[in-house]
Every structure is written in C-alpha cells, then in structure tokens.
Design a protein around this motif. Structure first.
Motif, mmCIF file in Angstrom:
data_model
loop_
_atom_site.group_PDB
_atom_site.id
_atom_site.type_symbol
_atom_site.label_atom_id
_atom_site.label_comp_id
_atom_site.label_asym_id
_atom_site.label_seq_id
_atom_site.Cartn_x
_atom_site.Cartn_y
_atom_site.Cartn_z
ATOM 1 N N LEU A 190 0.829 -1.202 0.000
ATOM 2 C CA LEU A 190 0.000 0.000 0.000
ATOM 3 C C LEU A 190 0.865 1.256 0.000
ATOM 4 N N PRO A 191 0.346 2.372 -0.515
ATOM 5 C CA PRO A 191 1.093 3.636 -0.470
ATOM 6 C C PRO A 191 1.409 4.029 0.974
ATOM 7 N N TYR A 192 2.474 4.769 1.126
ATOM 8 C CA TYR A 192 2.910 5.185 2.469
ATOM 9 C C TYR A 192 1.802 5.971 3.169
ATOM 10 N N GLY A 193 1.568 5.625 4.398
ATOM 11 C CA GLY A 193 0.547 6.299 5.196
ATOM 12 C C GLY A 193 -0.695 5.475 5.379
ATOM 13 N N LEU A 194 -1.072 4.700 4.335
ATOM 14 C CA LEU A 194 -2.280 3.879 4.445
ATOM 15 C C LEU A 194 -2.086 2.703 5.399
ATOM 16 N N GLU A 195 -0.821 2.277 5.549
ATOM 17 C CA GLU A 195 -0.549 1.165 6.460
ATOM 18 C C GLU A 195 -0.969 1.515 7.887
ATOM 19 N N TYR A 196 -0.804 2.774 8.280
ATOM 20 C CA TYR A 196 -1.171 3.176 9.637
ATOM 21 C C TYR A 196 -2.685 3.073 9.844
ATOM 22 N N ILE A 197 -3.442 3.359 8.793
ATOM 23 C CA ILE A 197 -4.904 3.185 8.861
ATOM 24 C C ILE A 197 -5.231 1.700 8.984
ATOM 25 N N SER A 198 -4.493 0.891 8.239
ATOM 26 C CA SER A 198 -4.728 -0.562 8.280
ATOM 27 C C SER A 198 -4.575 -1.121 9.689
ATOM 28 N N TYR A 199 -3.585 -0.621 10.414
ATOM 29 C CA TYR A 199 -3.307 -1.142 11.750
ATOM 30 C C TYR A 199 -4.352 -0.723 12.788
ATOM 31 N N LEU A 200 -5.237 0.200 12.418
ATOM 32 C CA LEU A 200 -6.328 0.585 13.322
ATOM 33 C C LEU A 200 -7.572 -0.275 13.124
ATOM 34 N N LEU A 201 -7.541 -1.134 12.110
ATOM 35 C CA LEU A 201 -8.702 -1.954 11.760
ATOM 36 C C LEU A 201 -8.478 -3.391 12.221
ATOM 37 N N SER A 202 -9.439 -3.921 12.944
ATOM 38 C CA SER A 202 -9.270 -5.271 13.493
ATOM 39 C C SER A 202 -9.153 -6.367 12.438
ATOM 40 N N PRO A 203 -9.823 -6.280 11.261
ATOM 41 C CA PRO A 203 -9.631 -7.347 10.268
ATOM 42 C C PRO A 203 -8.174 -7.528 9.847
ATOM 43 N N THR A 204 -7.379 -6.450 9.876
ATOM 44 C CA THR A 204 -5.955 -6.558 9.526
ATOM 45 C C THR A 204 -5.256 -7.553 10.441
ATOM 46 N N TRP A 205 -5.469 -7.400 11.738
ATOM 47 C CA TRP A 205 -4.829 -8.278 12.715
ATOM 48 C C TRP A 205 -5.446 -9.675 12.687
ATOM 49 N N ALA A 206 -6.757 -9.752 12.447
ATOM 50 C CA ALA A 206 -7.417 -11.052 12.392
ATOM 51 C C ALA A 206 -6.873 -11.888 11.239
#
Length: 261
Positions: A190-206
């Motif tokens: 993903l483009p830089y910066g979007l990864e931080y949004i990803s880490y706020l979403l529980s499906p990412t960790w699931a």
C-alpha cells in the motif's frame, strides 16, 4: 440475563429467516464464497507459496464474512426504516443494541456457513491441502475475530441509524476493507501512510493472526503481542458503541428522523 438472551435469540431467529428469504443474500452466502475462492485460486495458481490452501480459505472466508456483515449492518437498518418498523424497534423496552446484536450474530453465523463453503471448494474442487498447525491458537483468534467483527457491526449500525444514505455507505465500505486489511494482498504494498490506517482496523490483525496460526507460529511472543493488540482494538470498538449510542439516542429523540419520511 435470561430476558437479554431471549431478546437476542428471538432477534437472531427472525433475522436469519428473513435473510434467507432474500435472493441477494442467498447469493452472498452460497455462491459468493465459491466465486471468491475461485478468483483467489486463479491469482495464486502459479505461486510457490506452500500455504496456498490456507491463504485462500482465510481470505475468501473473511471477504465473504465482511460482505455479510457490511451489507446486513446497513441493509437491515435501511429495510427496517422503509418498512416503518425502525422507530418501533428503537423505542421498545429492550435495548436497541441488544436487538441488533441478535441480527449481527445471525449475520456472523451465516458468514461462518459461507466460510465452510470456501473450505469445501478449496479442498474438494481445487484439491489443495489445508492444515491448521496451531489449532488452539487458531480457534482462540477465530473467536476473538468474531467478537471484534460483532463490535464493528454494532458500531456501523449506529452510524447507519443516523444516516439516510446508508445504502451508499454500505457500497463504499466493502472493497476498501479488502484492500486496507491485507485480505487479498499484503498491506506492505500500500502507499505510504495507508498502512497506519490498516493497523487501526481489526480485520488486519485477524487476517494476519489466522494465517499465521494455520501456517505455523514462528515467534510465539510476537504472535500473542499481536493478539493483545486485536483485543485492545476490539475493546475500543465496544467502548465507541457505548459512547456513540448516547449521542445517537439523544439526536434521534430530538430530531425524530428514524423514519423514511
């Protein structure tokens, strides 16, 4: 406690019957997991990944589970609104959140059925081996993920309650989650910066934890640290539900705009 369980059980039972009466949702539950599994298999067909079967099952299963949750979280509110029953449900003696929790659990159960279809498609049609190398960790994370998804559903349902454009929001929230949460491809692309949004979403960790528990946990300490992050995010979701409900309840009673007109 008994009365709460009765409310949840009644809401779940009615919701599942109504859901299967709709052709669109039958497609989502029965045919979509097969199509998603086929699509992911075609993408990974020439891959050297030895855990292709596990990757496809988790990805296709969670894609379909998310579709089930997002379409029903918004769709249920929209249907109740246009049937003229949303106001009645909201003012019943039973807590609106408890009633809707029954609907959410019904969606999750139907979503689990679609995950089984994904498993059957990968195993019997594509002939890929599927192994859970850490069964205890897998089922622990799986249950935690379902609780987290329930929290997301309740949070979105409250947002959709206030909005008259819930159908538009519903259509805008499906594929971005597939992209942001690494369900189809790694979030590292993903483009830089979007990864931080990803880490706020529980499906990412699931997704990350479920795949790792199936393929084999390389570092137990890191694995359970990530599991702790998923727990914290899930708790935050439920706290938002509690706090946001107060605002929703106040605005609803002042404006009286739950109805379609």
């Amino acid at each position: 406690m008994t009365s709460i369980l009765n409310v949840i059980g009644s809401s779940l039972n009615i919701h599942m019957k109504q859901t299967f009466a709709r052709a669109t949702f039958r497609f989502i539950i029965i045919f979509q997991p097969i199509l998603y599994s086929f699509l992911l298999y075609m993408l990974l067909m020439n891959s050297d990944n030895s855990n292709k079967g596990e990757y496809i099952v988790i990805s296709a299963g969670l894609m379909n589970l998310w579709s089930s949750i997002i379409f029903s979280s918004a769709g249920d509110i929209e249907r109740e609104r246009f049937m003229g029953t949303l106001e009645l449900i909201y003012i019943t003696p039973s807590d609106f959140r408890i009633i809707f929790l029954g609907k959410v659990l019904g969606n999750i159960i139907l979503g689990l059925f679609s995950m089984l279809l994904s498993f059957a498609t990968v195993f019997f049609v594509f002939g890929l081996n599927i192994e859970i190398k850490n069964p205890f960790a897998f089922f622990f994370i799986f249950i935690l993920a379902m609780i987290s998804f329930a929290g997301v559903s309740l949070m979105m349902a409250l947002i959709f309650t206030l909005s008259r454009n819930s159908r538009v929001l519903m259509n805008c929230l499906e594929y971005p989650i597939f992209i942001l949460c690494g369900i189809v491809f790694p979030i590292s692309v993903l483009p830089y910066g979007l990864e931080y949004i990803s880490y706020l979403l529980s499906p990412t960790w699931a997704v990350m934890l479920l795949r790792e528990s199936m393929a084999g946990i390389e570092n137990s300490l890191v694995f359970y640290q990530h599991a702790a992050i998923l727990i914290v995010i899930t708790i935050c979701y439920f706290l938002i539900v509690i706090l946001f409900f107060k605002k929703t309840d106040k605005n609803t009673r002042i404006k009286g705009t739950l109805g379609a007109h």
